[in-house]
Design a protein around this motif. Structure first.
Motif, PDB file in Angstrom:
ATOM      1  N   GLN A 358       0.824  -1.203   0.000  1.00 16.27           N
ATOM      2  CA  GLN A 358       0.000   0.000   0.000  1.00 16.27           C
ATOM      3  C   GLN A 358       0.860   1.255   0.000  1.00 16.27           C
ATOM      4  OE1 GLN A 358      -2.573  -0.504   3.392  1.00 16.27           O
ATOM      5  NE2 GLN A 358      -3.599  -2.292   2.514  1.00 16.27           N
ATOM      6  N   THR A 359       2.001   1.183   0.691  1.00 14.97           N
ATOM      7  CA  THR A 359       2.930   2.309   0.676  1.00 14.97           C
ATOM      8  C   THR A 359       3.496   2.533  -0.719  1.00 14.97           C
ATOM      9  OG1 THR A 359       3.541   1.844   2.978  1.00 14.97           O
ATOM     10  CG2 THR A 359       5.041   3.238   1.712  1.00 14.97           C
ATOM     11  N   LEU A 360       3.829   1.441  -1.408  1.00 14.97           N
ATOM     12  CA  LEU A 360       4.337   1.564  -2.781  1.00 14.97           C
ATOM     13  C   LEU A 360       3.260   2.131  -3.700  1.00 14.97           C
ATOM     14  CD1 LEU A 360       6.490   1.095  -4.933  1.00 14.97           C
ATOM     15  CD2 LEU A 360       5.688  -1.269  -5.130  1.00 14.97           C
ATOM     16  N   ALA A 361       2.029   1.686  -3.533  1.00 13.92           N
ATOM     17  CA  ALA A 361       0.935   2.206  -4.358  1.00 13.92           C
ATOM     18  C   ALA A 361       0.771   3.706  -4.166  1.00 13.92           C
ATOM     19  CB  ALA A 361      -0.364   1.476  -4.020  1.00 13.92           C
ATOM     20  N   GLU A 362       0.861   4.148  -2.933  1.00 13.53           N
ATOM     21  CA  GLU A 362       0.744   5.586  -2.647  1.00 13.53           C
ATOM     22  C   GLU A 362       1.888   6.352  -3.299  1.00 13.53           C
ATOM     23  OE1 GLU A 362       0.579   8.581   1.246  1.00 13.53           O
ATOM     24  OE2 GLU A 362       0.559   6.405   1.492  1.00 13.53           O
ATOM     25  N   MET A 363       3.074   5.766  -3.285  1.00 18.70           N
ATOM     26  CA  MET A 363       4.238   6.395  -3.895  1.00 18.70           C
ATOM     27  C   MET A 363       4.045   6.571  -5.402  1.00 18.70           C
ATOM     28  SD  MET A 363       8.143   4.947  -3.699  1.00 18.70           S
ATOM     29  CE  MET A 363       7.983   4.689  -1.928  1.00 18.70           C
ATOM     30  N   ILE A 364       3.481   5.560  -6.045  1.00 17.04           N
ATOM     31  CA  ILE A 364       3.276   5.607  -7.499  1.00 17.04           C
ATOM     32  C   ILE A 364       2.202   6.622  -7.867  1.00 17.04           C
ATOM     33  CG2 ILE A 364       2.486   4.276  -9.505  1.00 17.04           C
ATOM     34  CD1 ILE A 364       3.794   1.810  -8.219  1.00 17.04           C
ATOM     35  N   THR A 365       1.123   6.638  -7.116  1.00 16.24           N
ATOM     36  CA  THR A 365       0.024   7.556  -7.434  1.00 16.24           C
ATOM     37  C   THR A 365       0.417   9.016  -7.230  1.00 16.24           C
ATOM     38  OG1 THR A 365      -0.847   7.255  -5.184  1.00 16.24           O
ATOM     39  CG2 THR A 365      -1.761   5.860  -6.935  1.00 16.24           C
ATOM     40  N   LYS A 366       1.477   9.272  -6.497  1.00 12.14           N
ATOM     41  CA  LYS A 366       1.949  10.643  -6.313  1.00 12.14           C
ATOM     42  C   LYS A 366       2.723  11.162  -7.527  1.00 12.14           C
ATOM     43  CE  LYS A 366       2.132  10.846  -1.259  1.00 12.14           C
ATOM     44  NZ  LYS A 366       3.000  11.013  -0.056  1.00 12.14           N
ATOM     45  N   VAL A 367       2.952  10.281  -8.498  1.00 12.44           N
ATOM     46  CA  VAL A 367       3.608  10.687  -9.747  1.00 12.44           C
ATOM     47  C   VAL A 367       2.599  10.463 -10.878  1.00 12.44           C
ATOM     48  CG1 VAL A 367       5.684  10.492 -11.182  1.00 12.44           C
ATOM     49  CG2 VAL A 367       5.781   9.861  -8.763  1.00 12.44           C
ATOM     50  N   PRO A 368       1.676  11.386 -11.072  1.00 10.94           N
ATOM     51  CA  PRO A 368       0.597  11.174 -12.057  1.00 10.94           C
ATOM     52  C   PRO A 368       1.101  11.008 -13.488  1.00 10.94           C
ATOM     53  CG  PRO A 368       0.636  13.461 -11.294  1.00 10.94           C
ATOM     54  CD  PRO A 368       1.567  12.694 -10.406  1.00 10.94           C
ATOM     55  N   GLU A 369       2.323  11.480 -13.745  1.00 10.50           N
ATOM     56  CA  GLU A 369       2.873  11.345 -15.098  1.00 10.50           C
ATOM     57  C   GLU A 369       3.080   9.879 -15.485  1.00 10.50           C
ATOM     58  OE1 GLU A 369       4.146  15.306 -13.452  1.00 10.50           O
ATOM     59  OE2 GLU A 369       4.091  13.223 -12.757  1.00 10.50           O
ATOM     60  N   LEU A 370       3.086   8.971 -14.495  1.00  3.95           N
ATOM     61  CA  LEU A 370       3.317   7.545 -14.755  1.00  3.95           C
ATOM     62  C   LEU A 370       2.010   6.755 -14.882  1.00  3.95           C
ATOM     63  CD1 LEU A 370       6.255   6.831 -12.261  1.00  3.95           C
ATOM     64  CD2 LEU A 370       6.399   7.464 -14.680  1.00  3.95           C
ATOM     65  N   ARG A 371       0.884   7.455 -14.997  1.00  2.00           N
ATOM     66  CA  ARG A 371      -0.394   6.740 -15.024  1.00  2.00           C
ATOM     67  C   ARG A 371      -0.556   5.872 -16.262  1.00  2.00           C
ATOM     68  NH1 ARG A 371      -1.453  12.143 -15.557  1.00  2.00           N
ATOM     69  NH2 ARG A 371      -2.256  12.854 -17.580  1.00  2.00           N
TER      70      ARG A 371
END
Length: 519
Positions: A358-371
């Motif tokens: 869940q921590t990794l998921a939060e980290m990824i969603t904080k970089v919207p350019e990687l959606r």
């Protein structure tokens, strides 16, 4: 009346081109053609027939399933829709075996072989595994120019060899010189090596044997040259079978799809995918291994890595385990030396793992350019699983479900797994050993007690025909080598030096990368 006349026309068209339609297949085509106007029917009929002619068929009798797949491909091409990125888990790899009598690869069901099962109902599939491996390598050797005739060296020409079966040696009552045999290294008696093929096994004398560079182990197939006398094969030279590139394979066996997916032809022969690949010339894959989510320093560098790619988002991040360095169960914890217990993190539970993901998921969603980037996760040897047997299933849904909800463009898959990007085929494998893969055309040519494999899913570990990329990640130093058009790479352990690999499909090159202190 219209339906009857149309069905007659469809059957006639296929017969004129050498095919026979089953009744349900003809009806399927008729129903599809009735959905378009009369002026468009001949165009669609020509398109369907042209696609059928590209298929690697074993018979001229066409069934409904083939027609359905062909029609779906035609529709996708017409709409401009094409799946250029697909992930195939190990348990969905199509089953093909080499038929010695027909000298071609056929689907397992046509050969009467049972469907893949984790728990087979007999030991017969175990023998079939090694028999298939032998015939796969043997047919490749027999087509190689080195094995085109009898042993001879003269006239300045290149020496040619003739493979002999083990039974020839066992049936001889006199000494044999300059014998070349293909077989599997085994220890039928402790401390004594044997060479085994489907016809028998012969004891080896390896005291004065010369070996080339490579790893020779039980379970791998080798070529042995030497002399035979008194029930002993004295091996003077041992080597690996010659490898074969994918183009040579397809020139001989056609473009049948043995990699994965519903298409009957391989991705490399798909003209639509070829066009898409040219348009996606800026594509990029990022490979990481040993991404220990329970280590704060790893998570910090991972955050920097993701942030560093926000201006040039990769096509995919492929992250491989192990995803934690904590013991996965009480037994493995107790097996460790007592002196290490104080230095290890607490016993890992599924609930604690969920928090890390869940921590990794939060980290990824904080970089919207990687959606738009894909995230593929492959379990490692010590990650939670049913048993240490290959192929390994994905991480459990309990661990990954919240992550997949928050990062919908993610996929938790098996080890090994396969990725198709446009026309390129990639095999991803995470294990803590290194072996000679290309010549063995197998990810784990090791004895069962070292690397157990689900017998009826051994095909998921094959590397034949050779893919474009093999990612063989382990805990050792990173490397990249290319042989016969196949790039084999190891991204190294991310948690050690924060190293990773970047693969560029447009140039088929690989770059070493690292997350530094000041990224």
């Amino acid at each position: 009346m219209e339906r009857s006349a149309l069905k007659h026309s469809v059957n006639s068209t296929f017969r004129l081109n050498g095919y026979t339609l089953k009744n349900d297949a003809a009806n399927y085509i008729v129903e599809a053609l009735l959905q378009v106007g009369e002026q468009q029917r001949q165009l669609w009929m020509d398109k369907i027939l042209a696609t059928v002619q590209k298929q690697p068929l074993d018979t001229a009798i066409i069934g409904r399933d083939l027609v359905r797949d062909v029609l779906q491909n035609c529709i996708r091409e017409t709409r401009g829709e094409v799946d250029f990125f697909m992930v195939f888990d190990a348990f969905s790899v199509p089953g093909f075996s080499y038929c010695v009598n027909k000298q071609k690869f056929l689907k397992d069901e046509l050969l009467g072989l049972p469907a893949g099962s984790v728990l087979p109902d007999s030991v017969a599939p175990k023998a079939e595994v090694f028999r298939n491996r032998y015939h796969l390598i043997q047919q490749r050797c027999l087509r190689n120019e080195l094995f085109g005739g009898t042993d001879a060296s003269g006239g300045g020409g290149r020496r040619r060899f003739r493979l002999q079966p083990v039974e020839l040696l066992l049936g001889s009552t006199s000494r044999l010189e300059d014998v070349l045999v293909l077989g599997m290294l085994t220890q039928l008696t402790e401390g004594k090596f044997f060479l085994e093929d489907p016809t028998g096994a012969v004891q080896l004398d390896l005291e004065h044997t010369k070996f080339p560079v490579g790893m020779f182990s039980e379970g791998c197939f080798v070529l042995c040259e030497g002399s035979y006398d008194d029930n002993i094969f004295t091996c003077s030279v041992m080597g690996f079978p010659p490898a074969e590139d994918a183009e040579t394979f397809r020139n001989h066996f056609g473009n049948q799809n043995m990699f994965g997916g519903s298409n009957h032809i391989c991705a490399r022969a798909n003209t639509e995918l070829q066009s898409v690949e040219k348009e996606l010339d800026g594509s990029m894959f990022v490979f990481l291994s040993d991404v220990l989510l329970n280590q704060p320093q790893v998570m910090d560098r991972l955050r920097r890595l993701l942030d560093g790619f926000k201006h040039s988002p990769p096509t995919a991040f492929v992250m491989m385990g192990n995803f934690t360095d904590a013991p996965r169960d009480a037994n493995s914890y107790r097996e460790l030396p007592q002196t290490l217990h104080a230095t290890l993190p607490t016993l890992m539970t599924s609930s604690r793992l969920r928090v890390f993901w869940q921590t990794l998921a939060e980290m990824i969603t904080k970089v919207p350019e990687l959606r738009e980037s894909r995230f593929v996760f492959v379990p490692g040897p010590t990650d939670p699983g049913i048993a240490p047997i290959l192929p390994r299933p994905p991480l459990s849904a309990y661990i990954s479900e919240e992550f997949r909800r928050r990062v919908p463009n993610s996929e938790f898959t098996t080890n090994p797994c396969r990725i198709q990007f446009c026309t390129q085929e990639m095999v991803i494998f995470r294990e803590d050993f290194v072996t000679t893969l290309v010549s063995q055309c197998h990810l784990a040519p090791l004895p069962p007690h070292i690397c157990p494999v689900y017998w009826q899913h051994d095909r998921a570990l094959r590397l034949y025909p050779l893919p474009d990329v093999v990612v063989c990640a382990d805990k050792f130093d990173q490397y990249t080598i290319t042989k016969l058009g196949c790039t084999v790479l190891n991204p190294g352990s991310f948690h050690k030096d924060f190293m990773f690999k970047v693969y560029l499909p447009s140039t088929r090159t690989c770059e070493n990368s690292q997350v530094g202190d000041d990224s």
